[in-house]
Write a protein that holds these residues in place. Structure first.
Motif, PDB file in Angstrom:
ATOM      1  N   ILE A 206      50.171  25.315 154.196  1.00 43.56           N
ATOM      2  CA  ILE A 206      51.056  26.030 155.121  1.00 43.56           C
ATOM      3  C   ILE A 206      50.996  25.401 156.499  1.00 43.56           C
ATOM      4  O   ILE A 206      52.017  25.239 157.176  1.00 43.56           O
TER       5      ILE A 206
ATOM      6  N   ASP B  87      56.707  37.873 152.238  1.00 43.69           N
ATOM      7  CA  ASP B  87      56.625  36.448 152.511  1.00 43.69           C
ATOM      8  C   ASP B  87      55.761  35.693 151.511  1.00 43.69           C
ATOM      9  O   ASP B  87      55.768  34.466 151.487  1.00 43.69           O
ATOM     10  N   ASP B  88      55.017  36.400 150.630  1.00 41.61           N
ATOM     11  CA  ASP B  88      54.249  35.744 149.576  1.00 41.61           C
ATOM     12  C   ASP B  88      54.950  35.791 148.229  1.00 41.61           C
ATOM     13  O   ASP B  88      54.412  35.311 147.229  1.00 41.61           O
ATOM     14  N   ASN B  89      56.135  36.363 148.170  1.00 39.12           N
ATOM     15  CA  ASN B  89      56.871  36.457 146.908  1.00 39.12           C
ATOM     16  C   ASN B  89      57.443  35.093 146.526  1.00 39.12           C
ATOM     17  O   ASN B  89      58.084  34.436 147.350  1.00 39.12           O
ATOM     18  N   PRO B  90      57.224  34.621 145.293  1.00 47.54           N
ATOM     19  CA  PRO B  90      57.711  33.298 144.888  1.00 47.54           C
ATOM     20  C   PRO B  90      59.220  33.118 144.983  1.00 47.54           C
ATOM     21  O   PRO B  90      59.692  31.984 145.081  1.00 47.54           O
TER      22      PRO B  90
ATOM     23  N   ASN C   8      63.270  28.999 152.796  1.00 49.89           N
ATOM     24  CA  ASN C   8      63.793  30.347 153.012  1.00 49.89           C
ATOM     25  C   ASN C   8      64.917  30.361 154.040  1.00 49.89           C
ATOM     26  O   ASN C   8      65.937  31.040 153.862  1.00 49.89           O
TER      27      ASN C   8
ATOM     28  N   ILE D  87      55.324  41.392 141.674  1.00 46.82           N
ATOM     29  CA  ILE D  87      55.052  40.921 143.028  1.00 46.82           C
ATOM     30  C   ILE D  87      56.137  41.509 143.923  1.00 46.82           C
ATOM     31  O   ILE D  87      57.317  41.196 143.747  1.00 46.82           O
TER      32      ILE D  87
ATOM     33  N   THR E 238      61.468  30.323 148.634  1.00 48.05           N
ATOM     34  CA  THR E 238      60.130  30.039 148.118  1.00 48.05           C
ATOM     35  C   THR E 238      59.062  30.393 149.139  1.00 48.05           C
ATOM     36  O   THR E 238      59.287  30.316 150.354  1.00 48.05           O
ATOM     37  N   SER E 239      57.899  30.780 148.623  1.00 44.24           N
ATOM     38  CA  SER E 239      56.717  30.966 149.460  1.00 44.24           C
ATOM     39  C   SER E 239      55.894  29.690 149.524  1.00 44.24           C
ATOM     40  O   SER E 239      54.814  29.677 150.107  1.00 44.24           O
ATOM     41  N   GLU E 240      56.401  28.603 148.911  1.00 42.15           N
ATOM     42  CA  GLU E 240      55.718  27.316 148.886  1.00 42.15           C
ATOM     43  C   GLU E 240      56.638  26.219 149.426  1.00 42.15           C
ATOM     44  O   GLU E 240      57.128  25.370 148.687  1.00 42.15           O
TER      45      GLU E 240
ATOM     46  N   ARG F   3      45.903  26.968 150.112  1.00 45.48           N
ATOM     47  CA  ARG F   3      47.220  27.424 150.570  1.00 45.48           C
ATOM     48  C   ARG F   3      47.314  27.337 152.088  1.00 45.48           C
ATOM     49  O   ARG F   3      48.345  26.953 152.630  1.00 45.48           O
ATOM     50  N   ARG F   4      46.212  27.669 152.786  1.00 47.44           N
ATOM     51  CA  ARG F   4      46.241  27.629 154.242  1.00 47.44           C
ATOM     52  C   ARG F   4      46.543  26.222 154.734  1.00 47.44           C
ATOM     53  O   ARG F   4      47.342  26.031 155.664  1.00 47.44           O
TER      54      ARG F   4
END
Length: 226
Positions: A30, A163-166, A207, A159, A188-190, A26-27
């Motif tokens: 991002i 900021d990590d919420n889908p 977002n 959840i 999205t958090s992605e 994930r890092r």
């Protein structure tokens, strides 16, 4: 127009979780999506450009959780918010989702529309038809489906907003004939998934884009997915 019920903001069974995973951490994703030093082979990647001066310029102001602005140079130019000719055939004050082109169009007049980049459902999760915006929520909580929790043991039943919420910073709940379709337009958090088939049916946006869209939408607005 903000939902005050967190559980109402995410019905159990909602098909809005990620339908795809990546071997990259994930890092690293991002860093690529937000213009970090590590470059990854995203579609349409270009050379990194100078970041906004000053830390405050990296974030959308006035939000209860951090919304870091996406480095648009890491994504196809067509995914940027753009005013275009209204070729949707829809009346002003309506939304059309172009799943093939990965675009959401907000009709502003008969001649003009505002186009945003989106992520759409993977094969087998696509949704088509017409609906209306039945509810709207800022920073909703997310409740994974039973199936998701079976596939990912240990995932929480809820959840919380953040900021990590889908579901990201905003969610628009699509209704048909007065009933919840369980499909959403949401943040999205992605962010790296925008421009792809990635979700379990819902429409994802950056977002910062869904925040801007939210302020132009009202309950009862028509949404068409041809």
């Amino acid at each position: 127009m903000t939902d005050k019920s967190e559980r109402g903001a995410q019905s159990p069974g909602l098909p809005c979780g990620s339908a795809a995973s990546s071997g990259l951490s994930r890092r690293r994703w991002i860093e690529a999506a937000f213009g970090g030093a590590l470059a990854l082979p995203l579609a349409g990647c270009q050379a990194d450009t100078e970041r906004p001066r000053g830390r405050d310029g990296w974030f959308v102001p006035g939000e209860p959780f951090p919304v870091r602005r996406v480095n648009r140079e890491r994504f196809e130019p067509t995914l940027r918010p753009t005013i275009v000719a209204n070729v949707t055939g829809q009346e002003p004050g309506s939304i059309l989702i172009d799943t093939a082109g990965r675009h959401l169009y907000l009709s502003r007049s008969r001649d003009q529309a505002l186009r945003y980049g989106i992520a759409v459902g993977t094969s087998g999760y696509a949704w088509k038809g017409s609906a209306t915006v039945g509810r709207m929520a800022r920073w909703p909580a997310w409740y994974p489906t039973d199936e998701m929790r079976r596939d990912a043991p240990g995932i929480p039943a809820r959840i919380p907003p953040g900021d990590d919420n889908p579901l990201g910073a905003r969610a628009l709940y699509l209704y048909r004939n007065g009933r919840d379709t369980l499909y959403r337009i949401h943040g999205t958090s992605e962010p790296w998934t925008i421009g792809t088939q990635a979700s379990s049916g819902c429409i994802r946006m950056f977002n910062e884009d869904v925040i801007a869209l939210y302020d132009q939408v009202h309950v009862g607005m028509k949404v068409v997915v041809p």
